[in-house]
Enzyme design. Structure first.
Site, PDB file in Angstrom:
ATOM      1  N   GLY A  55       0.853  -1.187   0.000  1.00 34.93           N
ATOM      2  CA  GLY A  55       0.000   0.000   0.000  1.00 34.93           C
ATOM      3  C   GLY A  55       0.883   1.228   0.000  1.00 34.93           C
ATOM      4  O   GLY A  55       2.067   1.137   0.336  1.00 34.93           O
ATOM      5  N   CYS A  82       5.353  -6.010   1.615  1.00 33.24           N
ATOM      6  CA  CYS A  82       5.635  -4.577   1.548  1.00 33.24           C
ATOM      7  C   CYS A  82       4.914  -3.807   2.672  1.00 33.24           C
ATOM      8  O   CYS A  82       5.257  -3.988   3.829  1.00 33.24           O
ATOM      9  CB  CYS A  82       5.275  -4.048   0.163  1.00 33.24           C
ATOM     10  SG  CYS A  82       6.131  -2.519  -0.196  1.00 33.24           S
ATOM     11  N   TYR A  83       3.924  -2.985   2.370  1.00 28.19           N
ATOM     12  CA  TYR A  83       3.208  -2.321   3.473  1.00 28.19           C
ATOM     13  C   TYR A  83       2.689  -3.370   4.455  1.00 28.19           C
ATOM     14  O   TYR A  83       2.651  -3.141   5.668  1.00 28.19           O
ATOM     15  CB  TYR A  83       2.043  -1.477   2.936  1.00 28.19           C
ATOM     16  CG  TYR A  83       1.221  -0.846   4.043  1.00 28.19           C
ATOM     17  CD1 TYR A  83       1.579   0.387   4.568  1.00 28.19           C
ATOM     18  CD2 TYR A  83       0.110  -1.500   4.584  1.00 28.19           C
ATOM     19  CE1 TYR A  83       0.855   0.957   5.620  1.00 28.19           C
ATOM     20  CE2 TYR A  83      -0.620  -0.942   5.626  1.00 28.19           C
ATOM     21  CZ  TYR A  83      -0.247   0.287   6.137  1.00 28.19           C
ATOM     22  OH  TYR A  83      -0.960   0.839   7.161  1.00 28.19           O
ATOM     23  N   HIS A 172       8.181  -7.603  -3.481  1.00 28.40           N
ATOM     24  CA  HIS A 172       6.923  -8.076  -4.077  1.00 28.40           C
ATOM     25  C   HIS A 172       7.103  -9.450  -4.740  1.00 28.40           C
ATOM     26  O   HIS A 172       7.574  -9.525  -5.863  1.00 28.40           O
ATOM     27  CB  HIS A 172       6.434  -7.062  -5.111  1.00 28.40           C
ATOM     28  CG  HIS A 172       5.932  -5.811  -4.481  1.00 28.40           C
ATOM     29  ND1 HIS A 172       4.651  -5.688  -4.004  1.00 28.40           N
ATOM     30  CD2 HIS A 172       6.558  -4.643  -4.202  1.00 28.40           C
ATOM     31  CE1 HIS A 172       4.491  -4.494  -3.467  1.00 28.40           C
ATOM     32  NE2 HIS A 172       5.634  -3.836  -3.567  1.00 28.40           N
ATOM     33  N   GLU A 174       4.865 -11.233  -5.952  1.00 29.23           N
ATOM     34  CA  GLU A 174       3.843 -11.453  -6.985  1.00 29.23           C
ATOM     35  C   GLU A 174       4.269 -10.964  -8.365  1.00 29.23           C
ATOM     36  O   GLU A 174       3.664 -11.342  -9.355  1.00 29.23           O
ATOM     37  CB  GLU A 174       2.525 -10.782  -6.566  1.00 29.23           C
ATOM     38  CG  GLU A 174       2.513  -9.253  -6.545  1.00 29.23           C
ATOM     39  CD  GLU A 174       3.067  -8.635  -5.253  1.00 29.23           C
ATOM     40  OE1 GLU A 174       3.806  -9.321  -4.524  1.00 29.23           O
ATOM     41  OE2 GLU A 174       2.789  -7.456  -4.992  1.00 29.23           O
ATOM     42  N   ASP A 230     -16.389 -13.277 -22.446  1.00 30.05           N
ATOM     43  CA  ASP A 230     -17.183 -13.475 -21.227  1.00 30.05           C
ATOM     44  C   ASP A 230     -18.597 -13.972 -21.529  1.00 30.05           C
ATOM     45  O   ASP A 230     -19.062 -14.940 -20.933  1.00 30.05           O
ATOM     46  CB  ASP A 230     -17.251 -12.173 -20.412  1.00 30.05           C
ATOM     47  CG  ASP A 230     -15.863 -11.683 -20.035  1.00 30.05           C
ATOM     48  OD1 ASP A 230     -14.930 -12.514 -20.060  1.00 30.05           O
ATOM     49  OD2 ASP A 230     -15.710 -10.486 -19.750  1.00 30.05           O
ATOM     50  N   LYS A 369      -9.992 -13.096 -15.815  1.00 27.19           N
ATOM     51  CA  LYS A 369     -10.104 -13.319 -17.267  1.00 27.19           C
ATOM     52  C   LYS A 369      -9.414 -14.617 -17.714  1.00 27.19           C
ATOM     53  O   LYS A 369      -9.959 -15.380 -18.511  1.00 27.19           O
ATOM     54  CB  LYS A 369      -9.466 -12.130 -17.998  1.00 27.19           C
ATOM     55  CG  LYS A 369      -9.801 -12.048 -19.463  1.00 27.19           C
ATOM     56  CD  LYS A 369     -11.166 -11.454 -19.618  1.00 27.19           C
ATOM     57  CE  LYS A 369     -11.517 -11.109 -21.029  1.00 27.19           C
ATOM     58  NZ  LYS A 369     -12.829 -10.444 -21.069  1.00 27.19           N
TER      59      LYS A 369
END
Ligand code: XMP
Length: 513
Positions: A55, A82-83, A172, A174, A230, A369
């Site tokens: 954040g 992180c945050y 991070h 990710e 979709d 997605k």
């Protein structure tokens, strides 16, 4: 759904969705929830683990997002990123230092060394590159914690409290730039949280089909099919669940790409659904006569779309359920409130108020997605539907700059097909996220044979992007562009010039209008 659950607690980080996607890639279901969610509610959901996101705030600021200390008392493993690591340290009695010239701020690529006896790093490389982005730093660890990784500037790049199963990383995991990030998350999920990995699209399909059947009973279901990924996947799922109780209405406004209307129809012809294709091209082209303003085009098409849809719905009679193709990123964006506003004009007209139905079914609202695509494949949808690039609701109408005529539409359809064929032939169709041709309203002088021409310039656009909110122009090799250009000017009458758009978004947008 009765899956193992990881809760990603959002502290306003730009990567909250990415973390959730990474967890899902490990076949574990997760949800992003706000840090404002009451701890009691979190406890009731019985998660296998919790991840605190990054954040933009500093924990010691008065208005920084915080959770009550009870979050650390529910007996579930936590990974702070992180945050998230700062909040964990701060919340458990450690000290976070404020950035200044002496502080260990780090941005971007950073070398780190890890303690491989920590379960989060077990089996991974001892030294690897991570992606840092922090000003604040950990000055003192709370009781029970130890360092589990460090960089040159940061003695606590990773921390661990094995007893309480609390872990934190300053970087991070990710993002792709963190070499061992995937392995670290996998270790946390499987080794620390004890997940088994029960989130797969075949499980999802089975459960969703059973749930839809139970809900719908013998009722009638209506779905507006655009031919996009979709709505196509929603159609396939509903068809498996309720068969011919489902009616799909495909409003063909005539601004589809070449052959696209037929392709969509062909794809669903053999499915057990009532498929209604409404050829409304004359109506739409008629309405747009003399219109050159992009916003007026959008509005006109949106409104007309609703009219046509309503007329068809009336023919079907009383409908019990309406299907919408909402997907998880839409849910996150609207649910958390702090994230960017969804582009309202981007859905063709929304859906009509006066279609009388009991309830809305959103069978994809838990999925990202890429999961929608996997589900489509699982259900047996054709690749060209599953891998279709996004296509704007108003279609080619906003890719013909200025006034639309049938002749211009035919020119653009032919040129766009050539571009798509060559991109596919070069094997670039899945790496370029969106690519299309635009018929500009600029005419220029050319020479063909010995004759002067005065014809249209065609613009080609190709972008790479993850969320379509920002985008970069795709680096299409010159040889591919050359092939497209040669074919277009030779095969499509009235185009004598081809240009490639090298602008990013922002400042440009992806579409021209
Ligand atoms: P822009 O041009 O805003 O486009 O950068 C971002 C993404 O949205 C798509 N787009 C639309 N989709 N109705 C839609 O359903 C619209 O009116 C519309 N306008 C743009 C565009 O193709 C890109 O993927």
């Amino acid at each position: 759904m009765d899956n193992e659950l990881i809760l990603v607690i959002d502290f306003g980080g730009q990567y909250n969705q990415l973390i959730a996607r990474r967890v899902r890639e490990h076949n574990i279901y997760c949800e992003v929830i706000s840090y404002k969610t009451p701890v009691e509610e979190i406890k009731e959901r019985n998660p296998k683990g919790i991840i605190f996101t990054g954040g933009p705030n500093s924990v010691y600021l008065g208005d920084a997002p915080r959770m009550p200390k009870e979050i650390f008392e529910i007996g579930v493993p936590i990974l702070g990123i992180c945050y998230g690591i700062h909040f964990m340290v701060y919340g458990l009695g450690g000290i976070i230092g404020k950035a200044n010239e002496n502080a260990a701020a780090e941005f971007g690529r950073t070398d780190c060394e890890f303690d491989l006896s920590c379960p989060v790093f077990e089996g991974l490389k001892e030294k690897s590159v991570v992606w840092m982005s922090h000003n604040d730093y950990i000055e003192k660890l709370p009781e029970g914690f130890k360092a589990a990784g460090h960089s040159d500037k940061c003695p606590f790049a990773a921390i661990a409290d094995d007893t309480r199963k609390f872990y934190g990383v300053q970087f991070h995991p990710e993002v792709n730039h963190t070499e061992e990030g995937k392995g670290m998350l996998g270790n946390f999920l499987y080794k620390v949280c004890g997940c088994k990995g029960d989130w797969t699209m075949s499980n999802y399909a089975k459960t969703a089909i059973a749930q839809i059947r139970e809900k719908v009973g013998s009722g009638k279901v209506l779905l507006a099919l655009s031919g996009g990924v979709d709505s196509s996947v929603a159609c396939a799922l509903l068809s498996k669940a309720v068969g011919d109780q489902l009616t799909c209405v495909f409003v063909d406004h005539g601004f589809m790409r070449k052959n696209e209307g037929d392709e969509v129809e062909a794809a669903f012809r053999d499915w057990n659904v009532n498929f209604v294709r409404v050829d409304a091209s004359d109506r739409f082209i008629g309405k747009l006569e003399g219109v050159s303003d992009p916003e007026t085009k959008r509005k006109t098409i949106g409104e007309e779309f609703i009219r046509v849809f309503e007329e068809e719905a009336k023919k079907i009679g009383k409908v019990d359920y309406l299907v919408q193709g909402t997907i998880y990123p839409d849910v996150i964006e609207s649910g958390l409130g702090d994230a960017a506003v969804i582009k309202s004009h981007h859905n063709v007209g929304g859906l009509p108020d006066c279609v009388d139905f009991k309830e809305i079914i959103e069978p994809l609202r838990l999925l990202f997605k890429d999961e929608v695509r996997k589900l489509g494949t699982e259900l047996g949808l054709a690749d060209y539907l599953v891998w279709r690039q996004p296509f704007p609701g108003p279609g080619l109408a906003i890719r013909i700059m200025g006034e639309i005529t049938r002749e211009k539409l035919a020119i653009l359809q032919d040129a766009d097909l050539i571009f798509r064929e060559e991109i596919a032939a070069a094997g670039l169709d899945r790496s370029i996220n969106q690519y299309f041709a635009v018929l500009t309203n600029m005419r220029s002088v050319g020479v063909m044979g010995d004759d002067r021409t005065y014809d249209y310039a065609l613009a080609l656009r190709g972008v790479t992007t993850t969320d379509f909110m920002t985008a970069d122009f795709a680096r299409i090799p010159y040889e591919v562009l050359e092939k497209v250009s040669v074919r277009v000017v030779n095969e499509v009458k009235h185009i004598n010039r081809v240009v490639y758009d090298v602008t990013s978004k922002p400042p440009a947008t992806i579409e021209f209008e």
